[in-house]
Design an enzyme around this catalytic site. Sequence first.
Site: not given
Ligand SMILES: [Zn+2]
Length: 415
Positions: A275-276, A353, A357
Site C-alpha cells: 500500500h505504501e 488511500e 489499497d
Molecule cells: Zn495510505
Amino acid sequence: MTHLLFAAIVFFVILEFAIDQTLSYLNQKAAYGPVPKGAEGIYSEEKRVESIRYLTAKYQLGLASATVSTVLMLAALYFQLFAWLDSFVRDQFSNSILISLAFIAIASLVSSLASLPFGIYGTFVLEERFGFNKTTPKLFILDLIKGTALGAVIGGAILSVILWLYETLDGTFWIAAWAVVAGFSIIMFMFGTSVILPLFNKVKPLEEGALRTEIEKYCSNQGYSLRRLFVMDASKRSTKANAFFSGLGKSKTIVLFDTLIEKLNTQETVAVLAHEVGHYKLKHTLRMFISSNIQTFAIFFLLGQLLGNENLSKALGVDTPSFHISALAFFLLLTPINTILGLINNTLTRRDEHSADIYAAKTYSGAAIKSGLKKISADSLSNLSPHPLYVAFNYSHPPLTVRMNHVDKFAKELR
Ligand SMILES: [Zn+2]
C-alpha cells in the site's frame, strides 16, 4: 470597518467551534448505530461496547479541550489581550523583528500551556485506560522539551527570515516568504525521516528473516528500491500499529512501526508495505506536496495583499501596525477558508488511500490488505460507523468498511 472585522473574527472563532463540535457530536452518536455491512464479526459485542466507550471518552476530552481554547481565544479578543501583549513586548525590545518574534513566542507558549493538561490527560488517563499508552512520564517530558526546542529553533529561524523579508522587500515580500517556506518544506520532505525522526525514535533497517525475504521478493518484482526501509520503535509510546511513506526519488522511505510487525502476519505486513509502495508509484506523495505548496502560495498571496491594511491590527485593538498583529488577524479571518481547504484535502487523500489499497490488492493480495487493515482498525478500537459528515471533514483515510468494500469491488471487476 474595524468593528466589522472584529465581529467577523469573533464569529469565525465561534463558527469553527460550533461546526467541529456538531460534527463530533453526530459522529459520537453514530457509533451506536447498526454495524455497517462488511464490518460484521470485526468486534465481539464486548469489544464493540469498549470501542464506543473509547470514542465517547475521546469526544468528551475533545469537547473540553476545544471549549477551553475557544473561551480563552474569545477572552483574549474581548479583553484585547493581544494589544496588551503587543505593548508589553514593545516595552522590552526596540527592534521590530525581536518584537514580533517575542510576541509570537509568548502567544504560542500560552496556547501550548493551555492544551498541555488535555495532552497529559489524553495520554496518561484516557489512552492508558484502554490499554494503548506506553509513554512514560519521562518520555512525555523529553518529547515535550525536544518538540518545543525544535519548534523554537526551526520556527524561529524561518520566522526571522520572513520578518526580515517583510521589512526589506515591500510589495514582493510574499513571493520571497513563500519561496522560503516552500524551500524548507522541500528539505523536510526529502530529509525529514533522516533528520527529525531519529530525534524522537530509534529507526533501524528491517532485520533479516522471513518478513524481509518476502518484502525483498515483492519489491524486486515491483522495481522498488529497498535502500530505505526502516522499522521504528513506535511501541515505546503506544500499542497502535501503523506505517508510512515519505520522501522523493532517492530519499524515498518506508517506515514500519514495530507494533505493526508484531500484530500482523507476514502477508498482511507485506500488503501494508505494498500500500505504501502504491503511494509512491501512483505519485500521491509528490502530488500532495505540490498541491500543498500551491495552497501556501495562494495564502501568501492573500497575506501579501492584506498585511499592509491597518484595519487588520486595529481590529485587534492595536494602533501601531505590525507583522505579528496583522498576520494574527489575517489567519483568524482565514479560518473558514482553512476549513474548506481541509475538506478538499481530506477528500483527495481518502481517494488516494483507495487507490493505494487497490494497488496493494493488484500487486500483492486483496485478502492480505483487507485482513491487515481489519486487524489495525479492530486493535485500535476504531469507530466502525463514523458519521459521513464527520468523515468528510476529518478523515484523511476512509472508514474501514468503505476501504474493504472498495477492495472487494475491485476484486469483482477482475473476475
Ligand atoms: Zn495510505
